[in-house]
Design a protein around this motif. Structure first.
Motif, mmCIF file in Angstrom:
data_model
loop_
_atom_site.group_PDB
_atom_site.id
_atom_site.type_symbol
_atom_site.label_atom_id
_atom_site.label_comp_id
_atom_site.label_asym_id
_atom_site.label_seq_id
_atom_site.Cartn_x
_atom_site.Cartn_y
_atom_site.Cartn_z
ATOM 1 N N GLY A 1 0.811 -1.207 0.000
ATOM 2 C CA GLY A 1 0.000 0.000 0.000
ATOM 3 C C GLY A 1 0.844 1.256 0.000
ATOM 4 O O GLY A 1 1.969 1.264 0.499
ATOM 5 N N TYR A 2 0.294 2.329 -0.576
ATOM 6 C CA TYR A 2 0.950 3.626 -0.609
ATOM 7 C C TYR A 2 0.142 4.609 0.224
ATOM 8 O O TYR A 2 -1.088 4.655 0.131
ATOM 9 N N PHE A 3 0.854 5.402 1.039
ATOM 10 C CA PHE A 3 0.216 6.314 1.974
ATOM 11 C C PHE A 3 0.785 7.711 1.802
ATOM 12 O O PHE A 3 1.987 7.874 1.573
ATOM 13 N N PHE A 4 -0.076 8.717 1.887
ATOM 14 C CA PHE A 4 0.326 10.117 1.854
ATOM 15 C C PHE A 4 0.083 10.685 3.240
ATOM 16 O O PHE A 4 -1.056 10.780 3.696
ATOM 17 N N LEU A 5 1.168 11.025 3.937
ATOM 18 C CA LEU A 5 1.098 11.523 5.316
ATOM 19 C C LEU A 5 0.284 10.586 6.218
ATOM 20 O O LEU A 5 -0.495 11.018 7.059
ATOM 21 N N GLY A 6 0.440 9.301 6.016
ATOM 22 C CA GLY A 6 -0.253 8.310 6.831
ATOM 23 C C GLY A 6 -1.652 7.961 6.379
ATOM 24 O O GLY A 6 -2.285 7.070 6.947
ATOM 25 N N LEU A 7 -2.155 8.647 5.364
ATOM 26 C CA LEU A 7 -3.492 8.358 4.845
ATOM 27 C C LEU A 7 -3.380 7.430 3.632
ATOM 28 O O LEU A 7 -2.565 7.666 2.743
ATOM 29 N N PRO A 8 -4.193 6.372 3.572
ATOM 30 C CA PRO A 8 -4.080 5.413 2.467
ATOM 31 C C PRO A 8 -4.499 6.022 1.134
ATOM 32 O O PRO A 8 -5.481 6.747 1.051
#
Length: 147
Positions: A54-61
């Motif tokens: 999975g890829y996350f931006f600032l901890g958001l999926p």
């Protein structure tokens, strides 16, 4: 103009997500090269491996492998949990005729891809086994079902 810009950014995010994100993978083998992998009273039926990236931006999926199965992907949902990995492991082992799993291991790793974007991967593996009595019972049921 704003609508076109937002649409373009959304399309670019979907394309990049598809390029960077792997989907959930479930793989299993039943070839052990004549080496026993079970226990004294149980025989190994399969060795199964599950990976959910999975890829996350600032901890958001952003883009995450799905908990539903092989080749699936979820958007904006965090499915990277040990429960999902074990569920996929046991589901695959049951398909292969295992009665239970032994030596189950679940690991998680994380590394930075771009600034503020991280890739997390949860993996699990285990050996599906069944006893001689369970194998005999399954063979009896299959024999009874034949015409």
């Amino acid at each position: 103009m704003k609508r076109k810009t937002i649409s373009l950014i959304g399309a670019a995010a979907l394309v990049c997500g598809g390029l960077f994100s792997g989907c959930t993978s479930v793989s299993s083998t039943q070839k052990f090269n004549a080496i026993g992998m079970g226990t004294v009273n149980e025989k190994a039926v399969c060795l199964t491996h599950v990976e959910i990236p999975g890829y996350f931006f600032l901890g958001l999926p952003i883009f995450v492998g799905s908990a539903m199965g092989d080749g699936e992907m979820a958007i904006f949902m965090n499915t990277l949990t040990p429960e999902n990995v074990v569920n996929l492991l046991t589901r695959e082992a049951k398909k292969r005729g295992a009665a239970r799993m032994i030596d189950v291991q679940v690991t998680t790793s994380e590394h930075s891809v771009f600034p503020f974007i991280t890739k997390e991967v949860i993996q699990g593996s285990g050996i599906g086994v069944r006893t001689k009595a369970q194998a005999a019972k399954k063979a009896q049921i299959e024999y009874d079902l034949e015409p």
